[in-house]
Design an enzyme around this catalytic site. Sequence first.
Site, PDB file in Angstrom:
ATOM      1  N   GLY A   1       0.839  -1.191   0.000  1.00 19.96           N
ATOM      2  CA  GLY A   1       0.000   0.000   0.000  1.00 19.96           C
ATOM      3  C   GLY A   1       0.873   1.239   0.000  1.00 19.96           C
ATOM      4  O   GLY A   1       2.012   1.212   0.480  1.00 19.96           O
TER       5      GLY A   1
ATOM      6  N   CYS B   1       6.147  -0.145   7.125  1.00 19.63           N
ATOM      7  CA  CYS B   1       5.763   1.014   6.324  1.00 19.63           C
ATOM      8  C   CYS B   1       6.930   1.402   5.424  1.00 19.63           C
ATOM      9  O   CYS B   1       8.077   1.404   5.866  1.00 19.63           O
ATOM     10  CB  CYS B   1       5.404   2.171   7.257  1.00 19.63           C
ATOM     11  SG  CYS B   1       4.898   3.683   6.420  1.00 19.63           S
ATOM     12  N   LEU B   2       6.622   1.731   4.182  1.00 17.93           N
ATOM     13  CA  LEU B   2       7.674   2.155   3.252  1.00 17.93           C
ATOM     14  C   LEU B   2       8.340   3.451   3.714  1.00 17.93           C
ATOM     15  O   LEU B   2       9.484   3.714   3.361  1.00 17.93           O
ATOM     16  CB  LEU B   2       7.103   2.319   1.840  1.00 17.93           C
ATOM     17  CG  LEU B   2       6.571   1.035   1.207  1.00 17.93           C
ATOM     18  CD1 LEU B   2       5.953   1.330  -0.154  1.00 17.93           C
ATOM     19  CD2 LEU B   2       7.661  -0.017   1.094  1.00 17.93           C
TER      20      LEU B   2
ATOM     21  N   HIS C   1      -4.184   1.695   7.725  1.00 20.02           N
ATOM     22  CA  HIS C   1      -2.807   2.199   7.776  1.00 20.02           C
ATOM     23  C   HIS C   1      -2.626   3.341   6.772  1.00 20.02           C
ATOM     24  O   HIS C   1      -2.106   4.407   7.112  1.00 20.02           O
ATOM     25  CB  HIS C   1      -1.843   1.037   7.476  1.00 20.02           C
ATOM     26  CG  HIS C   1      -0.411   1.426   7.390  1.00 20.02           C
ATOM     27  ND1 HIS C   1       0.500   1.094   8.368  1.00 20.02           N
ATOM     28  CD2 HIS C   1       0.287   2.090   6.436  1.00 20.02           C
ATOM     29  CE1 HIS C   1       1.699   1.549   8.016  1.00 20.02           C
ATOM     30  NE2 HIS C   1       1.591   2.159   6.849  1.00 20.02           N
ATOM     31  N   GLU C   2      -3.057   3.113   5.531  1.00 16.98           N
ATOM     32  CA  GLU C   2      -2.872   4.133   4.486  1.00 16.98           C
ATOM     33  C   GLU C   2      -3.745   5.354   4.739  1.00 16.98           C
ATOM     34  O   GLU C   2      -3.329   6.491   4.482  1.00 16.98           O
ATOM     35  CB  GLU C   2      -3.146   3.546   3.096  1.00 16.98           C
ATOM     36  CG  GLU C   2      -2.239   2.381   2.711  1.00 16.98           C
ATOM     37  CD  GLU C   2      -0.750   2.632   2.855  1.00 16.98           C
ATOM     38  OE1 GLU C   2      -0.305   3.797   2.777  1.00 16.98           O
ATOM     39  OE2 GLU C   2      -0.007   1.662   3.055  1.00 16.98           O
TER      40      GLU C   2
ATOM     41  N   HIS D   1      -2.109   7.751   6.977  1.00 14.19           N
ATOM     42  CA  HIS D   1      -1.173   8.649   6.287  1.00 14.19           C
ATOM     43  C   HIS D   1      -1.897   9.881   5.770  1.00 14.19           C
ATOM     44  O   HIS D   1      -1.374  10.999   5.846  1.00 14.19           O
ATOM     45  CB  HIS D   1      -0.488   7.939   5.115  1.00 14.19           C
ATOM     46  CG  HIS D   1       0.658   7.075   5.511  1.00 14.19           C
ATOM     47  ND1 HIS D   1       1.797   7.559   6.115  1.00 14.19           N
ATOM     48  CD2 HIS D   1       0.849   5.742   5.371  1.00 14.19           C
ATOM     49  CE1 HIS D   1       2.644   6.562   6.339  1.00 14.19           C
ATOM     50  NE2 HIS D   1       2.091   5.446   5.905  1.00 14.19           N
TER      51      HIS D   1
ATOM     52  N   GLN E   1       2.861   9.912   1.256  1.00  9.73           N
ATOM     53  CA  GLN E   1       4.199   9.335   1.360  1.00  9.73           C
ATOM     54  C   GLN E   1       5.102   9.728   0.200  1.00  9.73           C
ATOM     55  O   GLN E   1       6.318   9.604   0.306  1.00  9.73           O
ATOM     56  CB  GLN E   1       4.117   7.810   1.439  1.00  9.73           C
ATOM     57  CG  GLN E   1       3.463   7.303   2.700  1.00  9.73           C
ATOM     58  CD  GLN E   1       3.326   5.802   2.657  1.00  9.73           C
ATOM     59  OE1 GLN E   1       2.315   5.277   2.215  1.00  9.73           O
ATOM     60  NE2 GLN E   1       4.365   5.103   3.103  1.00  9.73           N
TER      61      GLN E   1
END
Length: 174
Positions: free
Chosen positions: A46, A92-93, A134-135, A138, A51
């Site tokens: 994701g 997480c990226l 999660h996304e 962000h 991000q």
Amino acid sequence: MALLPILVYPDPRLSTVAKPVAAVDDRLRGIIADMFETMYEAKGIGLAATQVDVHERLVVIDVSEERNERLVVINPEIEWMSEERIKGDEGCLSVPGIYDGVERAERIRVRALDENGNSRVIEAEGLLAVCLQHEMDHLAGKVFVEYLSPLKRNRIKTKLAKAQREAEREARAQ
């Protein structure tokens, strides 16, 4: 298509609250294509626009093993969350190499637009439900480590700052 740079925690831009997408158009579809390419290259499941320093309410997801079930979520809103909770290690990226336990709703229902501007309702459970939550965090300017204790957060900041300094030193040496 192009790979986009992913912001790394504690970059202050990750705390920006995303604005609603005004128009689903070719500009946005270009960003979506770039985000999928970036997410797949980084081995993620994701990616929120925040991000990649695009502060619009846009998320791309693919939780499939084959990497062929692309999900585009524009202007998402959670309509319902189950009372049942699950706790699992999240990564997480934007927080590379760090995984820790976060509690989330096991099932959710999200209303959003797709890449063609059509309204849709997504009923999700398990990994997809966790990924959506999660996304969407962000988009609200929140990174998963903010669910952790201040001590853990500080250790993560220190570890990532050290890795950044080492990467910069190696880049200068070449």
